[in-house]
Design a protein around this motif. Structure first.
Motif, PDB file in Angstrom:
ATOM      1  N   ASP A  22       1.021  -1.204   0.083  1.00 53.16           N
ATOM      2  CA  ASP A  22      -0.009   0.131   0.138  1.00 53.16           C
ATOM      3  C   ASP A  22       0.813   1.274   0.084  1.00 53.16           C
ATOM      4  N   PHE A  23       1.195   1.827  -1.200  1.00 55.03           N
ATOM      5  CA  PHE A  23       2.364   2.754  -1.130  1.00 55.03           C
ATOM      6  C   PHE A  23       1.676   4.152  -0.588  1.00 55.03           C
ATOM      7  N   LYS A  24       0.713   4.512  -0.692  1.00 47.70           N
ATOM      8  CA  LYS A  24       0.022   5.727  -0.078  1.00 47.70           C
ATOM      9  C   LYS A  24       0.134   5.771   1.451  1.00 47.70           C
ATOM     10  N   LYS A  25      -0.137   4.404   1.870  1.00 49.73           N
ATOM     11  CA  LYS A  25      -0.089   4.203   3.271  1.00 49.73           C
ATOM     12  C   LYS A  25       1.745   4.316   3.808  1.00 49.73           C
ATOM     13  N   GLU A  26       2.473   3.755   2.967  1.00 55.32           N
ATOM     14  CA  GLU A  26       3.829   3.815   3.083  1.00 55.32           C
ATOM     15  C   GLU A  26       4.405   5.372   3.251  1.00 55.32           C
ATOM     16  N   ILE A  27       4.048   5.923   2.165  1.00 48.32           N
ATOM     17  CA  ILE A  27       4.428   7.369   2.065  1.00 48.32           C
ATOM     18  C   ILE A  27       3.898   8.121   3.352  1.00 48.32           C
ATOM     19  N   LYS A  28       2.785   8.068   3.853  1.00 46.49           N
ATOM     20  CA  LYS A  28       2.167   8.916   4.792  1.00 46.49           C
ATOM     21  C   LYS A  28       3.004   8.473   6.126  1.00 46.49           C
ATOM     22  N   SER A  29       3.038   7.119   6.404  1.00 48.08           N
ATOM     23  CA  SER A  29       3.899   6.785   7.436  1.00 48.08           C
ATOM     24  C   SER A  29       5.395   7.191   7.719  1.00 48.08           C
ATOM     25  N   PHE A  30       6.007   7.346   6.541  1.00 53.19           N
ATOM     26  CA  PHE A  30       7.607   7.560   6.366  1.00 53.19           C
ATOM     27  C   PHE A  30       7.392   9.031   6.678  1.00 53.19           C
ATOM     28  N   PHE A  31       6.492   9.906   6.221  1.00 57.44           N
ATOM     29  CA  PHE A  31       6.959  11.357   6.409  1.00 57.44           C
ATOM     30  C   PHE A  31       6.244  11.935   7.772  1.00 57.44           C
ATOM     31  N   LYS A  32       5.618  10.954   8.503  1.00 62.07           N
ATOM     32  CA  LYS A  32       5.358  11.454   9.771  1.00 62.07           C
ATOM     33  C   LYS A  32       6.300  12.045  10.841  1.00 62.07           C
ATOM     34  N   ALA A  33       7.686  11.598  10.609  1.00 57.37           N
ATOM     35  CA  ALA A  33       8.520  11.953  11.654  1.00 57.37           C
ATOM     36  C   ALA A  33       9.686  12.982  10.624  1.00 57.37           C
ATOM     37  N   LYS A  34       9.097  13.507   9.659  1.00 55.75           N
ATOM     38  CA  LYS A  34      10.075  14.089   8.387  1.00 55.75           C
ATOM     39  C   LYS A  34       9.548  15.560   8.345  1.00 55.75           C
ATOM     40  N   GLU A  35      10.367  16.424   8.247  1.00 57.39           N
ATOM     41  CA  GLU A  35      10.083  17.985   8.195  1.00 57.39           C
ATOM     42  C   GLU A  35       9.424  18.362   6.892  1.00 57.39           C
ATOM     43  N   GLU A  36       9.862  17.500   5.738  1.00 55.75           N
ATOM     44  CA  GLU A  36       9.363  17.559   4.411  1.00 55.75           C
ATOM     45  C   GLU A  36       7.995  17.526   4.355  1.00 55.75           C
ATOM     46  N   THR A  37       7.342  18.451   3.376  1.00 56.59           N
ATOM     47  CA  THR A  37       6.000  18.331   3.164  1.00 56.59           C
ATOM     48  C   THR A  37       5.670  17.293   1.953  1.00 56.59           C
ATOM     49  N   PHE A  38       4.510  16.862   1.754  1.00 54.41           N
ATOM     50  CA  PHE A  38       4.202  15.892   0.558  1.00 54.41           C
ATOM     51  C   PHE A  38       2.686  15.995   0.253  1.00 54.41           C
ATOM     52  N   GLU A  39       2.570  15.601  -1.126  1.00 54.75           N
ATOM     53  CA  GLU A  39       0.954  15.397  -1.497  1.00 54.75           C
ATOM     54  C   GLU A  39       1.260  14.283  -2.192  1.00 54.75           C
ATOM     55  N   ILE A  40      -0.065  13.445  -2.332  1.00 49.46           N
ATOM     56  CA  ILE A  40      -0.389  12.051  -3.190  1.00 49.46           C
ATOM     57  C   ILE A  40      -1.217  12.476  -4.004  1.00 49.46           C
ATOM     58  N   TYR A  41      -1.013  12.049  -5.397  1.00 50.82           N
ATOM     59  CA  TYR A  41      -2.182  12.084  -6.348  1.00 50.82           C
ATOM     60  C   TYR A  41      -1.992  10.744  -6.903  1.00 50.82           C
ATOM     61  N   GLU A  42      -3.450  10.094  -6.837  1.00 54.67           N
ATOM     62  CA  GLU A  42      -3.500   8.845  -7.611  1.00 54.67           C
ATOM     63  C   GLU A  42      -4.236   9.021  -8.656  1.00 54.67           C
ATOM     64  N   LEU A  43      -3.572   8.651  -9.972  1.00 52.60           N
ATOM     65  CA  LEU A  43      -3.807   8.713 -11.169  1.00 52.60           C
ATOM     66  C   LEU A  43      -5.446   7.810 -11.364  1.00 52.60           C
ATOM     67  N   PRO A  44      -6.221   8.558 -11.966  1.00 54.13           N
ATOM     68  CA  PRO A  44      -7.395   8.018 -12.107  1.00 54.13           C
ATOM     69  C   PRO A  44      -7.232   7.047 -13.570  1.00 54.13           C
ATOM     70  N   LEU A 106      15.003  -1.308  -4.408  1.00 53.17           N
ATOM     71  CA  LEU A 106      13.614  -1.667  -4.615  1.00 53.17           C
ATOM     72  C   LEU A 106      12.771  -1.646  -3.358  1.00 53.17           C
ATOM     73  N   GLU A 107      13.620  -1.586  -2.414  1.00 51.52           N
ATOM     74  CA  GLU A 107      12.853  -1.836  -0.850  1.00 51.52           C
ATOM     75  C   GLU A 107      12.393  -0.385  -0.501  1.00 51.52           C
ATOM     76  N   ILE A 108      11.005  -0.510  -0.245  1.00 52.70           N
ATOM     77  CA  ILE A 108      10.363   0.811  -0.042  1.00 52.70           C
ATOM     78  C   ILE A 108      11.054   2.272   0.781  1.00 52.70           C
ATOM     79  N   GLN A 109      11.495   1.722   1.972  1.00 50.86           N
ATOM     80  CA  GLN A 109      11.836   2.777   2.993  1.00 50.86           C
ATOM     81  C   GLN A 109      13.175   3.239   2.228  1.00 50.86           C
ATOM     82  N   GLU A 110      14.040   2.439   1.852  1.00 48.04           N
ATOM     83  CA  GLU A 110      15.190   3.075   1.138  1.00 48.04           C
ATOM     84  C   GLU A 110      14.779   3.833  -0.103  1.00 48.04           C
TER      85      GLU A 110
END
Length: 293
Positions: A22-44, A106-110
């Protein structure tokens, strides 16, 4: 002086090959402790590229990250061609050819870490029949393989192997014609690759002379099917037999075929053509590569 906090825009392709994460979930979890901001756009499922361009423009992101395979990267690159905005990759496709080329983990966190810390590298691209090519395009055998792979419901290397077997049995040679300088080349061929990168996502190194940041791309002429020749290159990494496979370096080229042939760009099957026009786009995009590239 404190550095600017980066904003990242993730373009997520839900139709890409990897459905185990679940890439959206992984991205949100990763940036919880980061100062960078992010947006997710899922292609329809149905979208116009002008809408994606507008989404990227409105986001005002410092980096745009393609979450998918080579096709997703190609799409994002089309939106950011010659803009200077760095493009990152989270490998989520079936083959992930360009991610492997750039040594992106290929590992998501890396790979997520790399989207923040990785240094952008300026590379060229190729315009082929109006289609942007970042990785590899070809006519003939492999394009037919891509078509068969797309027609199969499952994904993965076993499906790829089944599509390859089908292509070996049913695809026929082509009559191709092109000029290198003043030399006219007419040849029966199994396939012709228009190569920006060095290897396919399967690991087959089709273009050992390829460089992403020079002023040339390569034309690889596979004269015969030569199954053992291709397997030799794939497994042993030994040089190919020039009687069977030949390489040319060019900045533009026109290829004509006697009959219509299968054509693919960056893993996307385009259709049948009997003419190919390819031209280098110098300094096309900035892309975030692995630390060892």
């Amino acid at each position: 002086m404190k550095s600017k906090i980066q904003k990242l825009l993730f373009i997520v392709n839900p139709g890409s090959g990897n459905h185990t994460i679940d890439f959206k979930k992984e991205i949100k979890s990763f940036f919880k402790a980061k100062e960078e901001t992010f947006e997710i756009y899922e292609l329809p499922k149905d979208f116009a590229i002008v809408d994606l361009k507008e989404t990227i423009k409105q986001s005002k992101a410092d980096r745009v990250i393609a979450v998918g395979g080579d096709g997703t990267l190609k799409l994002v690159a089309e939106c950011l061609l010659e803009t200077g905005t760095p493009i990152g990759i989270i490998p989520a496709g079936s083959a992930n050819g360009m991610a492997k080329e750039l040594r992106i983990p290929l590992e998501i966190q890396e790979s997520l870490t790399l989207t923040i810390s990785g240094k952008p590298k300026q590379i060229h691209a190729i315009l082929i029949n109006g289609e942007l090519c970042i990785h590899l395009a070809d006519i003939g055998f492999n394009a037919y393989l891509v078509k068969k792979f797309d027609e199969l419901q499952e994904r993965g290397m076993w499906t790829y192997a089944k599509a390859t077997w089908h292509a070996f049995w049913y695809h026929r040679k082509m009559d191709v014609e092109f000029k290198i300088g003043k030399k006219l080349i007419k040849q029966k061929a199994a396939m012709v690759a228009i190569a920006n990168a060095t290897q396919y996502g399967s690991g087959l190194q089709i273009n050992p002379d390829g460089k992403l940041d020079d002023a040339l791309f390569e034309i690889i002429l596979v004269k015969e099917y030569a199954v053992m020749e291709i397997l030799k290159i794939w497994i042993s990494k030994l040089p190919w037999n020039p009687k069977k496979i030949e390489s040319f370096q060019v900045s533009s080229l026109k290829i004509i075929t006697k009959h219509k042939v299968h054509f693919q760009v960056d893993g996307e099957y385009i259709g049948k053509v009997n003419e190919i026009e390819a031209k280098l786009i110098s300094k096309a995009i900035y892309i975030i590569a692995g630390p060892s590239v």
